[in-house]
Scaffold this motif. Sequence first.
Motif, PDB file in Angstrom:
ATOM      1  N   ARG A 261      37.249  38.310  35.555  1.00 13.51           N
ATOM      2  CA  ARG A 261      37.043  37.003  36.158  1.00 13.51           C
ATOM      3  C   ARG A 261      36.151  36.139  35.280  1.00 13.51           C
ATOM      4  O   ARG A 261      35.306  36.652  34.551  1.00 13.51           O
ATOM      5  CB  ARG A 261      36.443  37.155  37.554  1.00 13.51           C
ATOM      6  N   GLU A 262      36.321  34.853  35.388  1.00  5.29           N
ATOM      7  CA  GLU A 262      35.566  33.920  34.554  1.00  5.29           C
ATOM      8  C   GLU A 262      34.454  33.270  35.376  1.00  5.29           C
ATOM      9  O   GLU A 262      34.520  33.177  36.606  1.00  5.29           O
ATOM     10  CB  GLU A 262      36.506  32.872  33.965  1.00  5.29           C
ATOM     11  N   ILE A 263      33.441  32.795  34.674  1.00  6.25           N
ATOM     12  CA  ILE A 263      32.268  32.233  35.338  1.00  6.25           C
ATOM     13  C   ILE A 263      32.657  31.093  36.263  1.00  6.25           C
ATOM     14  O   ILE A 263      32.226  31.050  37.423  1.00  6.25           O
ATOM     15  CB  ILE A 263      31.237  31.752  34.295  1.00  6.25           C
ATOM     16  N   HIS A 264      33.475  30.166  35.771  1.00  9.12           N
ATOM     17  CA  HIS A 264      33.759  28.981  36.584  1.00  9.12           C
ATOM     18  C   HIS A 264      34.527  29.335  37.854  1.00  9.12           C
ATOM     19  O   HIS A 264      34.403  28.655  38.873  1.00  9.12           O
ATOM     20  CB  HIS A 264      34.523  27.920  35.773  1.00  9.12           C
ATOM     21  N   GLU A 265      35.314  30.419  37.816  1.00 10.04           N
ATOM     22  CA  GLU A 265      36.043  30.852  39.007  1.00 10.04           C
ATOM     23  C   GLU A 265      35.090  31.455  40.038  1.00 10.04           C
ATOM     24  O   GLU A 265      35.067  31.038  41.210  1.00 10.04           O
ATOM     25  CB  GLU A 265      37.094  31.889  38.621  1.00 10.04           C
ATOM     26  N   THR A 266      34.316  32.441  39.605  1.00 11.28           N
ATOM     27  CA  THR A 266      33.413  33.121  40.542  1.00 11.28           C
ATOM     28  C   THR A 266      32.337  32.182  41.054  1.00 11.28           C
ATOM     29  O   THR A 266      31.968  32.229  42.236  1.00 11.28           O
ATOM     30  CB  THR A 266      32.780  34.346  39.861  1.00 11.28           C
TER      31      THR A 266
ATOM     32  N   GLN B 161      46.436  19.671  37.159  1.00  8.10           N
ATOM     33  CA  GLN B 161      45.231  20.249  37.758  1.00  8.10           C
ATOM     34  C   GLN B 161      44.990  21.668  37.242  1.00  8.10           C
ATOM     35  O   GLN B 161      45.883  22.300  36.661  1.00  8.10           O
ATOM     36  CB  GLN B 161      45.356  20.245  39.287  1.00  8.10           C
ATOM     37  N   ILE B 162      43.748  22.170  37.508  1.00  7.61           N
ATOM     38  CA  ILE B 162      43.390  23.506  37.031  1.00  7.61           C
ATOM     39  C   ILE B 162      43.528  24.563  38.121  1.00  7.61           C
ATOM     40  O   ILE B 162      43.680  25.746  37.821  1.00  7.61           O
ATOM     41  CB  ILE B 162      41.955  23.527  36.472  1.00  7.61           C
ATOM     42  N   ALA B 163      43.462  24.174  39.393  1.00  8.72           N
ATOM     43  CA  ALA B 163      43.503  25.131  40.489  1.00  8.72           C
ATOM     44  C   ALA B 163      44.850  25.062  41.204  1.00  8.72           C
ATOM     45  O   ALA B 163      45.623  24.118  41.026  1.00  8.72           O
ATOM     46  CB  ALA B 163      42.372  24.869  41.473  1.00  8.72           C
TER      47      ALA B 163
ATOM     48  N   HIS C 229      24.320  31.392  24.729  1.00  7.47           N
ATOM     49  CA  HIS C 229      24.295  31.711  26.167  1.00  7.47           C
ATOM     50  C   HIS C 229      24.142  30.434  26.996  1.00  7.47           C
ATOM     51  O   HIS C 229      24.867  30.220  27.979  1.00  7.47           O
ATOM     52  CB  HIS C 229      23.122  32.652  26.474  1.00  7.47           C
ATOM     53  N   ARG C 230      23.196  29.588  26.597  1.00  8.40           N
ATOM     54  CA  ARG C 230      22.975  28.352  27.354  1.00  8.40           C
ATOM     55  C   ARG C 230      24.225  27.475  27.342  1.00  8.40           C
ATOM     56  O   ARG C 230      24.637  26.943  28.383  1.00  8.40           O
ATOM     57  CB  ARG C 230      21.785  27.579  26.755  1.00  8.40           C
ATOM     58  N   ASP C 231      24.823  27.326  26.171  1.00  2.92           N
ATOM     59  CA  ASP C 231      26.011  26.480  26.048  1.00  2.92           C
ATOM     60  C   ASP C 231      27.162  27.021  26.890  1.00  2.92           C
ATOM     61  O   ASP C 231      27.894  26.259  27.539  1.00  2.92           O
ATOM     62  CB  ASP C 231      26.445  26.364  24.590  1.00  2.92           C
ATOM     63  N   ARG C 232      27.318  28.342  26.869  1.00  4.58           N
ATOM     64  CA  ARG C 232      28.428  28.954  27.611  1.00  4.58           C
ATOM     65  C   ARG C 232      28.311  28.665  29.098  1.00  4.58           C
ATOM     66  O   ARG C 232      29.283  28.282  29.760  1.00  4.58           O
ATOM     67  CB  ARG C 232      28.431  30.467  27.347  1.00  4.58           C
ATOM     68  N   TRP C 233      27.120  28.851  29.660  1.00  8.49           N
ATOM     69  CA  TRP C 233      26.951  28.613  31.090  1.00  8.49           C
ATOM     70  C   TRP C 233      27.093  27.133  31.437  1.00  8.49           C
ATOM     71  O   TRP C 233      27.712  26.791  32.455  1.00  8.49           O
ATOM     72  CB  TRP C 233      25.607  29.163  31.553  1.00  8.49           C
ATOM     73  N   LEU C 234      26.540  26.274  30.618  1.00 15.67           N
ATOM     74  CA  LEU C 234      26.667  24.846  30.903  1.00 15.67           C
ATOM     75  C   LEU C 234      28.118  24.403  30.799  1.00 15.67           C
ATOM     76  O   LEU C 234      28.594  23.587  31.607  1.00 15.67           O
ATOM     77  CB  LEU C 234      25.789  24.043  29.939  1.00 15.67           C
ATOM     78  N   ASN C 235      28.867  24.933  29.842  1.00 14.13           N
ATOM     79  CA  ASN C 235      30.274  24.575  29.701  1.00 14.13           C
ATOM     80  C   ASN C 235      31.099  25.093  30.871  1.00 14.13           C
ATOM     81  O   ASN C 235      31.965  24.376  31.397  1.00 14.13           O
ATOM     82  CB  ASN C 235      30.833  25.121  28.378  1.00 14.13           C
ATOM     83  N   GLU C 236      30.849  26.333  31.284  1.00 12.98           N
ATOM     84  CA  GLU C 236      31.603  26.888  32.405  1.00 12.98           C
ATOM     85  C   GLU C 236      31.334  26.125  33.701  1.00 12.98           C
ATOM     86  O   GLU C 236      32.228  25.930  34.516  1.00 12.98           O
ATOM     87  CB  GLU C 236      31.229  28.364  32.605  1.00 12.98           C
ATOM     88  N   VAL C 237      30.108  25.663  33.864  1.00 10.90           N
ATOM     89  CA  VAL C 237      29.737  25.013  35.119  1.00 10.90           C
ATOM     90  C   VAL C 237      30.148  23.543  35.130  1.00 10.90           C
ATOM     91  O   VAL C 237      30.752  23.075  36.110  1.00 10.90           O
ATOM     92  CB  VAL C 237      28.233  25.155  35.380  1.00 10.90           C
TER      93      VAL C 237
ATOM     94  N   VAL D 181      35.501  24.626  29.671  1.00 10.61           N
ATOM     95  CA  VAL D 181      35.910  25.572  28.629  1.00 10.61           C
ATOM     96  C   VAL D 181      37.419  25.467  28.494  1.00 10.61           C
ATOM     97  O   VAL D 181      38.134  25.267  29.475  1.00 10.61           O
ATOM     98  CB  VAL D 181      35.493  27.007  28.981  1.00 10.61           C
ATOM     99  N   THR D 182      37.906  25.590  27.277  1.00 13.40           N
ATOM    100  CA  THR D 182      39.335  25.400  27.019  1.00 13.40           C
ATOM    101  C   THR D 182      40.010  26.746  26.825  1.00 13.40           C
ATOM    102  O   THR D 182      39.549  27.590  26.048  1.00 13.40           O
ATOM    103  CB  THR D 182      39.551  24.520  25.778  1.00 13.40           C
ATOM    104  N   ASP D 183      41.102  26.953  27.552  1.00 14.28           N
ATOM    105  CA  ASP D 183      41.874  28.182  27.460  1.00 14.28           C
ATOM    106  C   ASP D 183      43.347  27.807  27.536  1.00 14.28           C
ATOM    107  O   ASP D 183      43.796  27.237  28.533  1.00 14.28           O
ATOM    108  CB  ASP D 183      41.506  29.138  28.605  1.00 14.28           C
ATOM    109  N   GLY D 184      44.094  28.103  26.457  1.00 17.83           N
ATOM    110  CA  GLY D 184      45.515  27.775  26.436  1.00 17.83           C
ATOM    111  C   GLY D 184      45.773  26.280  26.515  1.00 17.83           C
ATOM    112  O   GLY D 184      46.771  25.847  27.112  1.00 17.83           O
ATOM    113  N   GLY D 185      44.854  25.503  25.954  1.00 17.02           N
ATOM    114  CA  GLY D 185      45.041  24.056  25.961  1.00 17.02           C
ATOM    115  C   GLY D 185      44.585  23.375  27.235  1.00 17.02           C
ATOM    116  O   GLY D 185      44.671  22.151  27.357  1.00 17.02           O
TER     117      GLY D 185
END
Length: 855
Positions: A300-305, A415-417, A166-174, A178-182
């Motif tokens: 929706r994903e953490i980093h988006e919201t 870019q990501i956005a 849980h901790r790693d997931r939130w720190l990575n999203e923020v 996090v890697t999705d589709g390369g």
Amino acid sequence: MADVFLRLSKRPLFVGSYLKVPVRIDPKSGLLMEDLDFIVREGPPGGRVSVSQERQTQEKAPSIMLLVGYRPGDYALQALKKGTTTVVGEARFRVDALWPSEEVGPPRWFDGQGTGFASGAAWGGGPAGPQNINVVPATGTRRIAILLVDTSSQRFTTDAATLQAHRDRWLNEVVNGVTDGGVTRSTRQFYQEVSYGAFTLSAEVFGPVELPGSYDDYFNADNSPKGTYYQACFTAGDGLINYNNFDTLLCVSQPVTGATPRAAWPYASIGNWGPYTTAEGNKNYGVISMPNEWGVTDTREIHETLAHELGHNLGLGDQYAPSVPGRNPGAWEMMDADDPLPHFSLSHRMMLGWVPAAAVQSFNFVSMGVPVDQTITLHPAEAQTLPAGRKRGIEVRLADGWNYYFEYRAGQVTQIADRNLPTDSRVLGTDVVSGPFSPPIARPAILLLNNDGDGDGSVLGNGQDYEETDTTDPVFPTDFRVDVSGEDGTKAEVRIRYGVNSRPDPSIRPWPASPDRQWQSPDIEVRNVRNQANPAWFNVPWEGNTNTVIARVKNNGSLDAPGVRVNFFVKNYNIGGTPETFLGTDVRDVAAGATVEFSTTWTPPNQGHFCVIARIPLYQNPTNPSVVEMTELNNLAQSNYDRFISRTASPATREVSFMEVGNPYPLRTRIFIVAGQNNPAYRTYLETAWLTLNPGETRRVKVMYEFAFDPRQPSKEQQERRIFREFGGKPNNVGLTAFIEDPRDTPRHAIQVLGGAQAQVATGRATRFEDFEVRDGVVRGTIVTVDDGKPVRGGKVILSVTTGRGKKQEKKYQTLEVAKGRFQAQIPQVAGGTVEAYYVPPEGLADCSREPVRL
């Protein structure tokens, strides 16, 4: 048997709240209040004590104020013989972070320095240069404390590996990504990208920590946080987090599974809210609530919201509410739709300080003298560097505070956005109104341009255009046209054409007037004899005396505006949503480009504090009604302000005021009150942190202010001595802001600034009129300081002579210099008249008054 009796509530006291404690001294003890010290035995974690007295109740039964501390637990309030450790009275109390009512919040006290919410507005940009620049600047690093928090309804797992995941997931999203589709994405990467490297994030994860109550103790039925949820999180995390090291607290709550699953809905403060009580002092913080499973059970994903929610912390509002069919920006704007991960649109980037004025080509059609036909090369808004000869966008000024913007949006492969724009490589046109707004508003700040006659609308490709015809121009119809060509992924050519505008635009600016006058209009001023005698009382109404209310109106248009009307209103000292009372009206001519003062007179009641409003009704030329002003959006301003002096005698007085807050919506809703002050030598009390009000309901909220030190008995603590030396002679500016939830939004998320108020609190030694004599047409008197009876040093006395009755009553003023405490003047001898005196002190002394004396 105790000599001193302290009466305390048996119910637990909420962290950071306050409680007035009556003190009863056994007459047989021979003790007086000045013979006693009061402490919380366990020290600041349990609380502190203020012995200041409310000036209006100093002669009544004595009391003290218990300032509840930051740590839940059991504590003892003690009365000691002065200067000793001998206990002569004691009462026990309990502190926790659970509040039983959602209708009204707990009382709050705070000291230290916390800026609260700083209002921002782009109005008043005038004829030159773009507006909306640096309205809510965000540069540098936003430091986020991520706190995993659960309730008794369901705790986090105790499995170490799962918790670490849980901790790693939130720190990575923020921050880490996090890697999705390369493609690696994070909220930090988004902000670095959209700000052109001017703004970034850091984060650290803490917890989990356990809240003692159930899920329903902290969340409403729609899963929005209850009023005390954030303070409960601050309290639970206090042993883990040094709050001096962060700017935002992200509370990640454990959802409740089972037959009736519950999970928090994302929710964030607009700007910094508070103050929140912590071991590090009172803190104004950005706060965010999100569920731990966001992005797992939701698409929706953490980093988006989180990118959207952080936009609120930076001062931006939602752009999806209220809904305007076909015109809300949708996937073109992060503050409308976070799931496609769009960038902020141009005006938001400008407000956040990421696009400088030089990067925007501005046109002011309000004051333009010749027609325009100009082509601008727009660079992609997403590109990090701006080549010479190109612009980030175009601003078209329709009226002060109302602009059209054009920007070229072309997603970049690195870019990501902005990778899922509704249509890539297009010029986007937006219609932007600068705040402040008065809820319930009819539109959000940013809308897409309305569809034009040929249907090209607000999203323009090669060969398309946007057209408007102003048929109300009194000289001839004026065409506005924007043509787009040359879009190739690296640039767009935008041609702007417009004829000369010939319309008036009488306008007045709303708040803020300056950083020190957040809730005042720069164009409203209240003048009276008192603030003429001492500028410290600038723009403060003088109760019971004649005031002149001034409104400065500027005609930003290129056509004269004869017969402009300004209506003046007053309402009680308030932070929004309260009724008005008509004061008067003034009608004057305002030439093109000129600024004219309008005025009315006003004698406010002897008790009360007020907000003054100036409103220009929709302007139409009285001899040619077809000539209408550019817009009504810049026709309203108000000033909400108060000033007090906390008198130091023994002890300092606690000054009391009341402000009003109302619900303008047709539905029941919740209003949060956010406060801050800039001087740590003072203390502020707020009766409640939030209210839930019915439609149209108005309620009074008590606010109190005091000087926190006795200058004759400075603290032995080194830090307190430093505070007194550095800040003791400076006034304290207190800001109060109301935020209202839009009750039409489900789940509750859309929040608007309802309004605000400001108070300035100074300190000074208490003074009094030692003698005041009227004989043979001569007034003379002496003013002394209360604590030692010595004549005051300097200042002025205002004499007011009142004659007549009813509508024939007249009051005349005379201002005198005070020398060595004495003053003298000759006044007219009028049978049946009265004379009264008011002392206007220099810095370091308090004012005083002398009741009327018959002539």
